[in-house]
Design a protein around this motif. Structure first.
Motif, PDB file in Angstrom:
ATOM      1  N   TYR A  54       0.838  -1.199   0.000  1.00  0.00           N
ATOM      2  CA  TYR A  54       0.000   0.000   0.000  1.00  0.00           C
ATOM      3  C   TYR A  54       0.874   1.251   0.000  1.00  0.00           C
ATOM      4  CZ  TYR A  54      -4.405  -2.405   0.376  1.00  0.00           C
ATOM      5  OH  TYR A  54      -5.514  -3.169   0.088  1.00  0.00           O
ATOM      6  N   TYR A  58      -4.347   3.599   4.532  1.00  0.00           N
ATOM      7  CA  TYR A  58      -5.605   3.375   3.830  1.00  0.00           C
ATOM      8  C   TYR A  58      -6.701   3.084   4.841  1.00  0.00           C
ATOM      9  CZ  TYR A  58      -8.784   1.152   0.428  1.00  0.00           C
ATOM     10  OH  TYR A  58      -9.855   0.826  -0.349  1.00  0.00           O
ATOM     11  N   ASP A  73     -13.676   5.251   0.904  1.00  0.00           N
ATOM     12  CA  ASP A  73     -12.258   4.964   1.129  1.00  0.00           C
ATOM     13  C   ASP A  73     -11.440   6.243   1.144  1.00  0.00           C
ATOM     14  OD1 ASP A  73     -12.674   2.143   1.057  1.00  0.00           O
ATOM     15  OD2 ASP A  73     -12.626   2.182  -1.133  1.00  0.00           O
ATOM     16  N   LEU A  75      -7.134   7.485   1.273  1.00  0.00           N
ATOM     17  CA  LEU A  75      -5.684   7.285   1.335  1.00  0.00           C
ATOM     18  C   LEU A  75      -5.112   8.512   2.019  1.00  0.00           C
ATOM     19  CD1 LEU A  75      -5.330   6.109  -2.318  1.00  0.00           C
ATOM     20  CD2 LEU A  75      -4.488   4.783  -0.394  1.00  0.00           C
ATOM     21  N   LYS A 107     -11.495   6.762  -4.264  1.00  0.00           N
ATOM     22  CA  LYS A 107     -10.538   6.797  -3.163  1.00  0.00           C
ATOM     23  C   LYS A 107     -10.180   8.267  -2.919  1.00  0.00           C
ATOM     24  CE  LYS A 107      -9.898   2.256  -3.623  1.00  0.00           C
ATOM     25  NZ  LYS A 107     -10.812   1.375  -2.931  1.00  0.00           N
TER      26      LYS A 107
END
Length: 180
Positions: A54, A58, A73, A75, A107
């Motif tokens: 990754y 996350y 989601d 990041l 994301k």
């Protein structure tokens, strides 16, 4: 009784500009942890089949809901690897839009608000182009050995990301009216 961070943690006081991110997976991990929606505990979904890691911490934004039937989601870029279930105040800088298994799977991209090495970044356009390429490569490759396809569509600026966040809060209120 376990408190479920998806429903009981505040998304923050300055949404959509900054949000609380609940970390599921630390940066540089090959473990795919995810929230067990019923218990609120973290479970090991799988160890990534590919030898990729990754590229950022996350997790998800609490009290959000998306078309993929999961919380939104996120990041979170930081110089450190955050432990799972850590709450991180995150400044939103953009979004990576992708298709995973035929479904939209956005994301949100953010920087850790209390990490001086990244918190000066205000928009995704300020990230090094190579880092954008690394994120794209990771998400296009991490499921390939599972014979699954992920297509990264576009990277968008913080205004688009903020709109997606607000839409995810509206969806959450529609699907979980008793949770607020």
């Amino acid at each position: 009784m376990t408190t479920n961070p998806w429903h009981s943690v505040s998304p923050g006081d300055n949404v959509p500009h900054t949000v609380t991110g609940v970390i599921e997976i630390p940066k540089a991990s090959r473990a795919k942890y995810e929230l067990d929606k019923e218990s609120g505990l973290l479970k090991l979904d799988r160890v990534l089949y590919s030898s990729v890691y990754y590229p950022a911490n996350y997790g998800f934004i609490p009290q959000s809901y998306c078309e993929d039937h999961d919380p939104l989601d996120i990041l979170i870029l930081s110089q450190i690897e955050c432990v799972p279930m850590c709450l991180v105040e995150a400044k939103v800088i953009g979004v990576m839009q992708m298709i995973d298994g035929g479904e939209a799977d956005d994301k949100i991209i953010a920087v850790a608000a209390h990490d001086m090495s990244v918190n000066y970044i205000n928009d995704i356009s300020e990230l090094p182009p190579h880092f954008i390429n690394e994120m794209r490569h990771f998400f296009e490759e991490y499921k390939r050995l599972e014979n699954k396809t992920v297509q990264v569509e576009e990277f968008q600026n913080k205004e688009v990301a903020e709109r997606i966040i607000l839409d995810s809060f509206k969806m959450y209120k529609e699907y979980f009216p008793g949770q607020q």
